[in-house]
Motif scaffolding. Structure first.
Motif, short mmCIF file in Angstrom:
data_model
loop_
_atom_site.label_atom_id
_atom_site.label_comp_id
_atom_site.label_asym_id
_atom_site.label_seq_id
_atom_site.Cartn_x
_atom_site.Cartn_y
_atom_site.Cartn_z
N TYR A 42 -4.14 -5.67 -8.63
CA TYR A 42 -4.42 -4.24 -8.71
C TYR A 42 -5.91 -3.95 -8.92
O TYR A 42 -6.39 -2.87 -8.56
N ARG A 455 0.55 7.59 -7.38
CA ARG A 455 -0.06 6.26 -7.33
C ARG A 455 -1.52 6.35 -6.88
O ARG A 455 -1.83 6.96 -5.86
N LYS A 474 1.16 3.75 -16.13
CA LYS A 474 0.65 2.65 -15.31
C LYS A 474 1.72 2.16 -14.33
O LYS A 474 1.41 1.74 -13.22
N GLY A 477 1.63 3.87 -11.28
CA GLY A 477 0.44 3.60 -10.48
C GLY A 477 -0.75 4.46 -10.82
O GLY A 477 -1.72 4.51 -10.08
#
Length: 494
Positions: A42, A455, A474, A477
């Protein structure tokens, strides 16, 4: 509206071809050490908009018929019950998770290697567990003087003492649940055993960051330093590459510092080193797939700022150091990454000042900034989440998604029956209430359909979020940051 800065399909295509070339270079066998996260990357997705978190796995899937995976785990980490901070699970459980993920994606996992094994009881228990699951296991042992005592390391008493891992495919990917797991030593051990057996093989390293063909102080490379601010890693010009090719390349200090020793080990094993610089060892072409540098620079500045806020919170909580905060301040100055790069910061602080209570703000995909304030029934994160869903669905801000008749009984349940002192609903509780309301309220159903659009959005809060809220946002996203300040003056904040 977010603009793509990275061509993901190009990356998958040219990266797989680069690895094929490296396999051919060494006569058909390559041990590829994978640094960082092989999937769920990520960080890369945040600083390179367009990069997909599973890109590296998809790239390996292009080569699946030639790939086998070896997972290494340090026996000392098993003994210490070491935890992956991002997942909250032990390294040994993460080994099993990794095996499941690779298998689901059609990749062959051949074995697990316990490195630095010295008869630890917990390591023996894990070996027994793996064997009961039908997983091939190998032991590698501590080597005195590794890696600097080259003569001893490259001997039957050093690398030669390790188990030889039986492999059957041309690309052997060596990965691990975390750093310090012995990936490189495993690759070197295999090279030693292969060459003793007269088998041609080579070694290469796959690291996404720093990006070797971007400038040293490029925001993307500075964002990598920000991500490792709690370590001793720093980006630097690769002096070996500059001397060999008169070309500037960026690497990081540990690879540069260990290269002379590693080169000597290659020479001892194979007669000569195939590489003239640590940058040569890499197969990373991620920099070639940046299609909009400005977009990636802007995203990297946002990431550096988030890392700074996270470091401030960790320092306040005693989980981080002031030196990491100071390093991040320096990186912010170098990248031009002040609070003004994220409009959610000023919006959240202004909302908190006006209301006199914790507040939050979020930047939606179209650039609109929405805010949320603390109320009697909702915390700042819950209020912000609902307001964001309203804005994304074009729902009038004054209309209710969840009626007060639903919220108040849930609040009473928390305080009167579950022992909570705070009646306000966390984000997970609000989403459950929204789901129930969606059965009879079309607006709630419309709002729920907007969740996927969150997201990649950035959100900032005027106080430290609860663990429940931070985790839920989280998982949606959302990129979350907050001020290093607690909502109350209490000493216990769970």
């Amino acid at each position: 509206m977010e603009t793509i800065g990275f061509d993901n399909e190009m990356y998958i295509s040219i990266q797989s071809e680069q690895i094929k070339k490296r396999i051919d270079q060494f006569g058909g066998k390559l041990y590829l050490e994978f640094g960082g996260k092989l999937f769920d990357d990520y960080h890369a997705a945040r600083v390179l908009p367009g990069f997909e978190p599973d890109s590296k796995i998809r790239m390996l899937q292009q080569l699946r018929e030639d790939v086998e995976v070896i997972i290494t785990i340090n026996a000392a980490d098993i003994e210490k019950n070491k935890i992956r901070g991002d997942l909250g699970i032990t390294y040994e459980d993460d080994v099993l998770r990794l095996i499941d993920v690779f298998r689901e994606m059609g990749l062959y996992v051949s074995s697990v290697v316990l490195t630095r094994y010295s008869g630890q009881a917990a390591a023996d228990a894990f070996l027994k567990r793996l064997k009961a699951l039908g997983i091939h296991c190998w032991r590698h042992y501590p080597i005195a003087g590794y890696p600097s005592d080259v003569s001893y390391v490259v001997s039957d008493e050093g690398l030669g003492k390790n188990d030889y891992i039986e492999t059957s495919r041309s690309l052997v990917v060596v990965t691990a649940p975390g750093p310090g797991s012995g990936k490189m030593a495993t690759c070197l051990s295999q090279l030693y055993h292969d060459y003793k057996r007269g088998l041609a093989a080579g070694y290469a390293k796959f690291e996404t960051f720093p990006i070797w063909n971007l400038p040293l102080k490029h925001p993307v490379n500075l964002a990598y330093e920000a991500a490792t601010a709690d370590l001793d890693d720093v980006n630097m010009i690769d002096p070996f590459h500059l001397e060999a090719y008169q070309e500037i390349a960026v690497n990081y200090n540990r690879d540069v510092e260990t290269f002379p020793v590693l080169s000597a080990i290659f020479e001892k094993i194979q007669g000569s080193s195939p590489y003239r610089s640590p940058t040569d060892m890499g197969v990373n072409l991620v920099g070639n797939c940046i299609v909009n540098d400005e977009v990636c620079c802007a995203a990297s500045r946002q990431e550096i700022l988030r890392r700074y806020y996270a470091a401030c919170v960790e320092a306040l909580q005693g989980r981080g150091s002031e030196s990491a905060v100071r390093k991040l301040e320096l990186l912010m100055n170098q990248a031009g990454a002040g609070p003004d790069v994220c409009p959610a910061v000023s919006a959240a602080l202004l909302k908190a000042k006006i209301t006199g209570a914790p507040a939050g703000a979020m930047i939606l995909p179209d650039g609109q900034v929405v805010t949320g304030k603390t109320s009697e029934t909702l915390g700042a994160a819950s209020a912000l989440l609902l307001n964001a869903l309203k804005a994304l669905g074009g729902i009038n801000h004054n209309l209710e998604l969840i009626s007060i008749q639903v919220l108040e009984p849930v609040c009473r349940l928390k305080t009167q029956y579950l022992g909570h002192k705070n009646p306000r609903l966390h984000t997970d509780e609000v989403l459950l209430a929204l789901t129930i309301s969606a059965l009879t309220n079309p607006l709630a159903d419309l709002a729920q359909q907007q969740l996927r659009k969150l997201r990649g959005c950035d959100a900032h809060f005027s106080v430290i979020l609860s663990e429940e809220d931070d985790r839920l946002l989280k998982r949606l996203g959302i990129n979350v940051s907050c001020e290093a300040q607690y909502e109350t003056k209490k000493l216990y904040h769970k």
